[in-house]
Design a protein around this motif. Structure first.
Motif, PDB file in Angstrom:
ATOM      1  N   UNK A 139       6.304  -7.069   9.394  1.00 56.75           N
ATOM      2  CA  UNK A 139       5.284  -7.270   8.990  1.00 56.75           C
ATOM      3  C   UNK A 139       4.270  -6.325   9.091  1.00 56.75           C
ATOM      4  N   UNK A 140       4.035  -5.869  11.012  1.00 60.59           N
ATOM      5  CA  UNK A 140       2.815  -5.480  11.581  1.00 60.59           C
ATOM      6  C   UNK A 140       3.516  -3.617  11.163  1.00 60.59           C
ATOM      7  N   UNK A 141       3.962  -3.146  10.002  1.00 59.92           N
ATOM      8  CA  UNK A 141       4.081  -1.989   9.153  1.00 59.92           C
ATOM      9  C   UNK A 141       3.568  -2.628   8.591  1.00 59.92           C
ATOM     10  N   UNK A 142       3.954  -3.160   7.599  1.00 60.35           N
ATOM     11  CA  UNK A 142       2.653  -3.399   5.972  1.00 60.35           C
ATOM     12  C   UNK A 142       1.303  -3.621   6.349  1.00 60.35           C
ATOM     13  N   UNK A 143       1.099  -4.022   7.807  1.00 62.69           N
ATOM     14  CA  UNK A 143      -0.424  -4.415   7.784  1.00 62.69           C
ATOM     15  C   UNK A 143      -0.897  -3.369   7.995  1.00 62.69           C
ATOM     16  N   UNK A 144      -0.306  -2.260   9.084  1.00 68.63           N
ATOM     17  CA  UNK A 144      -0.149  -0.734   9.461  1.00 68.63           C
ATOM     18  C   UNK A 144      -1.299   0.337   7.964  1.00 68.63           C
ATOM     19  N   UNK A 145       0.618  -0.006   7.269  1.00 67.46           N
ATOM     20  CA  UNK A 145       0.159   1.126   5.879  1.00 67.46           C
ATOM     21  C   UNK A 145      -1.213   0.899   5.316  1.00 67.46           C
ATOM     22  N   UNK A 146      -0.643  -1.044   5.556  1.00 65.09           N
ATOM     23  CA  UNK A 146      -2.673  -1.213   4.485  1.00 65.09           C
ATOM     24  C   UNK A 146      -3.647  -0.671   4.638  1.00 65.09           C
ATOM     25  N   UNK A 147      -3.556  -1.151   6.228  1.00 65.53           N
ATOM     26  CA  UNK A 147      -4.497  -0.211   6.581  1.00 65.53           C
ATOM     27  C   UNK A 147      -5.301   1.201   6.438  1.00 65.53           C
ATOM     28  N   UNK A 148      -3.889   1.670   6.786  1.00 66.70           N
ATOM     29  CA  UNK A 148      -3.983   3.335   6.633  1.00 66.70           C
ATOM     30  C   UNK A 148      -4.513   3.289   5.462  1.00 66.70           C
ATOM     31  N   UNK A 149      -3.833   3.725   4.320  1.00 68.38           N
ATOM     32  CA  UNK A 149      -4.331   3.056   3.463  1.00 68.38           C
ATOM     33  C   UNK A 149      -5.772   2.928   2.851  1.00 68.38           C
ATOM     34  N   UNK A 150      -6.822   2.228   3.187  1.00 66.34           N
ATOM     35  CA  UNK A 150      -7.427   1.163   3.429  1.00 66.34           C
ATOM     36  C   UNK A 150      -7.624   0.634   2.120  1.00 66.34           C
ATOM     37  N   UNK A 151      -6.632  -0.087   1.867  1.00 66.31           N
ATOM     38  CA  UNK A 151      -6.961  -1.236   1.133  1.00 66.31           C
ATOM     39  C   UNK A 151      -7.210  -2.624   1.389  1.00 66.31           C
TER      40      UNK A 151
END
Lengths: 368, 219, 434
Positions: free
Chosen positions: C212-224
């Motif tokens: 779950x954390x990975x999901x949030x992290x990646x979204x944030x990283x992509x600026x989505x």
């Protein structure tokens, strides 16, 4: 007055014993009798008295009589007229009218229980038999009367044996074969339209010489001559086996003598001696002349579909054989009917679905 | 009327009528049932999905490599007798003439001796297939009357054909009559049993192949 | 009674009703739902038995009752008797017996305990029958008859009523917040407006919070601009397993409603398998209209980002890996290339399974089987082909992209003392962002 024996008659007529032996041997070979039978046949024939024969002609074309007369090598075959005493025959006898009928009555009386009856042509049985009369008597009555004193009956030709052409649809005269009229005498069916001459003479000769009827097949025909199909003895068989068929009557295949199956040859289901004995003293026979066998020695050959439609073709429809148009109509009509029923089935099914979908399964369900 | 005339005459006519009525009934009866609408966004274009369906019609004729080890032999057995049947039905001279009567055209025949050999092999394969169905644990569970009768009537046609050719057991015209009659029974049975798979196979493969290709999934 | 004979299967029941009524309801339900396509499939079966050779339950046990098409046998009979084109003839001549409740009770095991809805049977059938979908449809009828396994029924009911598939002492929102803190990542919840609606799997929150954390992290990283919504938190659709069609629709409606509310252009399915099938390929049909947003699995979303150049990944160190394609993604979903694009970008030493590109075995936990307690022993037997398949690659590590598969593998590893621990592809991606 005692009749001379056949042997005595032959000598009187200048036929040497050697010639007679040759003839008997030829006959024995033809009928595939064991070796040595030729002599036995000759001995028996020589010692036999001439057989009284009565020849009845009904719904016939006289072709069978003509075939018998065309039996080859007249000097030898004519012997047959020294072996039998042909006492009554419409075409051949010199007498007519009352004299002819008188001859029939006399020979029946003198040879009662021993004379051979040869029948030619079918017998019309409808409406009391009025469609065939001779001398004021119906053929039906004549047949019954004459057979009373017969030793045996030979139904000569497909008409007498199986009903033949008079019996073909729509059979307006109610034609029947001899075997439908007489059931208490031995009958030999020598079928063919006409029968092969040597088949007739061979059968007759065996009866005269051996005093008994030949072994018969399931249809009452002499096994010697009717034991194999045309197909199994046909010289064109290798082409059938190779899949080489003539497609029209003058194409390359036809000219190369290929199998005539596709042109309607009924050889596979026809039993006769044409392929081996042939016609006109062994000159040729229909297939060799390039026309397929029409199955003329089989019952109902005239009603079994076109002579030119192959044996494996479907045999229903107005023309007797199915044409592509007939087939298309049948398929179309059946498909329409089937489609309509299917539509109904689907409609019922869908209606059921709608009904079930409308009704909620169970309003209580969530409360368990 | 003798057996052969009956078999290739009124019996064949009746059988053909029942066959076409039954087939049309069954196919229409299924086709006109409800169809759902596909509303999910497809992954591939319509053309690609249709092409996928088209390809599946052929590709399911042999198992995917991952399955071949377990199923190849059984499938090959099934196919080979089908191929034998097709050859005998379509390449034997007298059979071709039967078709020609209906279609109006014919085609070259194979030598009859070749057909006889293929028929014997096909019969042997049919026996093998029955043996498999009777002994394989899955097939024993699944199989019902339809499976066995469809096998029986198909095999009967081929056996009577061979007997007729060999003139074995009865007069030729009787054997031939039995052969044609058994074909008539096959036609009568066809719409009501699993032989209908002949009509279903391509639409079923195509439709399911399309649905999978639409998702971008392997088919 | 012979003590060594296997005990007769005892089916679970829901909803009080007279026994005969269950069969009636099952048949009504089935008749309601099917159409030309189902009919064609049922008609096409030629009893060749090949589907058994694709099914890991049969392969592992050699018990013919696990033959996939046999699992829908009562419904095939019912179809012919009640709804097929010759139905009146079948009934008139008594050619098929009516399906009985006792029969359906026996079939509960076949339809639920011994089928992962993995779709391998649908790939082998020479007649092209989609057997897995037939089994799915049969489950609908079983549920309507009150004959679903208890665990599945209860979970589906809970999710349909309360929006949550699992019971939890702590509220899920609290758990989300906690795991955000633990992993030091912002978990956006209940933003009023977003381009992407995120979902989470209940299994993930409890067992694999790092995913779950990975999901949030990646979204944030992509600026989505992405958000979770508390009214539609979960990706799972328990009703999909259970065969509760109406509930399945209601559950996916939660997601649709929230997505529309926030104006999302995309709904992302996290690392879960059946959630993808339920949302991507079944929600619109149940909804009755095209969905106003795209549905993507997280690997698809990331693969797109990779292609667009917005996502760049570093090389992932470590030994050789093999990838398990979740059945619902690959065979029933069509997601084949996305995970591979990601693994290529991670420059992994990938050893593909011999049965590749959608033909590999199921983890044996899908379709709800993992949740059925009584099916445990059977599941362990059925997972054996998969474990061998993985071992045969010689890879050191196992990667996958579904938390259900992950849980199934972990449970199997415990049982068999297997040496591989399944890891999440998403986590790997999130840990190697460039």
């Amino acid at each position: 007055m005692t009749q001379p024996t056949i042997g005595e008659l032959l000598l009187q007529n200048g036929v040497s014993r050697r010639a007679f032996l040759k003839y008997c041997t030829a006959m024995a070979t033809l009928m595939a009798l064991p070796a040595g039978m030729g002599r036995a046949l000759a001995a028996q024939a020589a010692a036999a008295r001439r057989l009284a024969v009565v020849y009845l002609s009904f719904q016939e074309c006289t072709g069978c009589a003509e075939s018998l007369l065309r039996a080859y090598s007249p000097s030898i075959e004519n012997l047959l007229f020294n072996v039998i005493s042909l006492d009554y025959q419409h075409t051949l006898m010199a007498a007519a009218g009352h004299q002819a009928e008188g001859a029939l009555a006399q020979t029946m009386k003198e040879n009662f229980g021993q004379y051979l009856v040869i029948v030619d042509g079918a017998i019309p049985a409808a409406d009391g038999g009025v469609y065939g009369t001779s001398g004021g008597k119906s053929y039906l009555d004549t047949m019954r009367e004459v057979s009373k004193g017969a030793a045996a009956i030979i139904s000569l030709g497909t008409c007498a044996a199986f009903g033949g052409i008079p019996m073909a649809k729509p059979n307006p005269t109610g034609a029947v074969p001899v075997s439908d009229v007489i059931s208490d005498k031995p009958i030999v069916n020598v079928s063919g339209c006409p029968p092969v001459p040597e088949v007739i003479t061979g059968t007759l000769f065996q009866f005269v010489a051996m005093g008994k009827l030949p072994e018969l097949d399931a249809l009452g025909r002499p096994k010697t001559f009717f034991g194999n199909t045309i197909h199994d003895r046909c010289y064109r068989r290798p082409f059938y086996d190779e899949g080489k068929f003539a497609k029209t009557f003058d194409d390359e295949g036809a000219r190369n003598g290929w199998c005539l199956y596709e042109l309607g040859c009924k050889g596979p289901t026809t039993y006769n001696a044409c392929a081996t004995v042939k016609w006109n003293g062994g000159t040729s026979w229909p297939v060799e002349s390039g026309h397929g066998c029409i199955g003329c020695s089989e019952p109902n050959f005239w009603d079994k579909g076109s002579f030119y439609a192959p044996l494996s073709s479907a045999a229903f429809g107005r023309a007797g054989n199915v044409s592509p148009r007939d087939a298309a109509r049948l398929v179309g009509a059946a498909a329409v009917v089937g489609g309509a029923i299917g539509l109904g089935a689907a409609a019922v099914s869908r209606q059921r679905q709608t009904r079930l979908a409308g009704a909620p399964l169970d309003p209580q369900k969530k409360e368990d | 009327m003798d057996l052969l005339s009956f078999a290739r005459g009124p019996a064949l006519q009746f059988a053909l009528v029942v066959f076409f009525i039954g087939v049309a009934w069954r196919i229409v009866g299924i086709t006109l049932l409800r169809t759902g609408r596909l509303l999910s966004e497809p992954r591939t274009s319509l053309g690609k999905a249709l092409f996928g369906g088209f390809v599946t019609m052929g590709s399911r004729s042999w198992p995917h490599p991952e399955f071949v080890g377990r199923t190849g032999a059984g499938e090959a057995l099934g196919y080979s007798y089908h191929i034998g049947l097709f050859i005998v039905v379509l390449a034997f001279g007298p059979h071709i003439q039967t078709w020609a009567g209906f279609l109006g055209f014919d085609w070259p025949a194979l030598p009859s001796g070749v057909i006889t050999i293929i028929s014997v092999i096909t019969f042997a394969l049919l026996l093998a297939v029955l043996f498999r169905r009777l002994t394989h644990r899955v097939l024993r569970l699944l199989s019902n009357f339809d499976d066995y009768f469809s096998w029986f009537i198909t095999t009967l046609v081929i056996v009577t054909g061979l007997l007729a050719t060999a003139h074995f057991g009865a007069r030729y015209e009787t054997l031939l009559g039995l052969h044609v009659l058994s074909f008539d029974v096959l036609l009568l049975w066809f719409p009501f049993g699993k032989l209908m798979h002949a009509f279903y196979i391509m639409p079923s493969r195509a439709i399911n192949g399309y649905l999978l290709a639409r998702k971008g999934a392997p088919s | 009674m012979n003590p060594s004979a296997p005990a007769a299967f005892k089916a679970d029941h829901q909803t009080q009703m007279p026994p005969e009524a269950r069969a009636q309801r099952a048949l009504s339900s089935f008749a309601r739902e099917f159409g030309a396509l189902t009919a064609l499939r049922m008609e096409s079966c030629i009893h060749c038995g090949m589907c058994a050779d694709a099914c890991h339950f049969y392969i592992a046990t050699e018990d013919p009752k696990y033959t996939p098409i046999w699992k829908v046998e009562p419904f095939k009979q019912a179809y012919k008797r009640e709804s097929g084109p010759f139905a009146p003839l079948y009934r008139l001549f008594g050619l098929k017996k009516e399906v009985t409740t006792a029969e359906l009770e026996q079939w509960q095991e076949l339809l639920f305990d011994s089928c992962n809805l993995c779709g391998r049977c649908s790939l082998i059938c020479p007649m092209g029958i989609d057997v897995a979908t037939l089994i799915e449809q049969a489950r609908h009828a079983m549920f309507d008859a009150g004959l679903a396994p208890t665990e599945l029924h209860d979970a589906a009911r809970r999710q349909e009523l309360f929006g949550e598939p699992w019971e939890s002492k702590e509220p899920y929102l609290k758990k989300l917040a906690e795991l955000g803190r633990a992993h030091q990542v912002a978990i956006p919840v209940d933003l009023p407006q977003a381009d992407v609606l995120l979902l989470v799997s209940g299994v993930e929150i409890d067992r694999y919070p790092a995913q779950v954390a990975a999901l949030a992290k990646v979204m944030a990283h992509l600026g989505v601009k992405a958000t979770f919504r508390s009214d539609a938190l979960f990706a799972e659709n328990m009703a999909y397993f259970t065969g509760a069609r109406d509930w399945q629709r209601n559950i996916s409606e939660y997601v649709i409603r929230e997505a529309v509310k926030v104006g999302a252009k995309t709904v992302i399915v996290p690392e879960c398998g059946h959630a993808y099938t339920a949302l991507r390929w079944e929600a619109a049909e149940l909804h009755g209209a095209k969905l106003p947003f795209a549905v993507q699995h997280i690997t698809e979303f990331l693969a797109d980002a990779l292609k667009a150049g917005t996502l760049r990944l570093r090389k992932a160190e470590g030994g050789s890996v093999t990838f398990h394609d979740p059945c619902q993604l690959v065979r029933r979903g069509g997601v084949m290339d996305a995970p591979r694009a990601l693994m290529k970008a991670l420059d992994l030493d990938l050893r593909e399974l011999k049965n590749k590109q959608g033909f590999s075995y199921c983890c044996a936990g899908g379709g709800g089987v993992l949740m059925i307690e009584r099916a445990k022993e059977l599941r362990y037997r059925a997972v054996a082909p998969k474990l061998h398949e993985i071992d045969a690659t010689g890879a050191q590590q196992l990667l996958t992209s579904c938390s259900g598969c992950r849980a199934s593998f972990e449970d199997a590893a415990d049982h068999f003392h297997w040496n591989k621990k399944p890891a999440s592809l998403l986590e790997l991606v999130a840990n190697h962002l460039a």
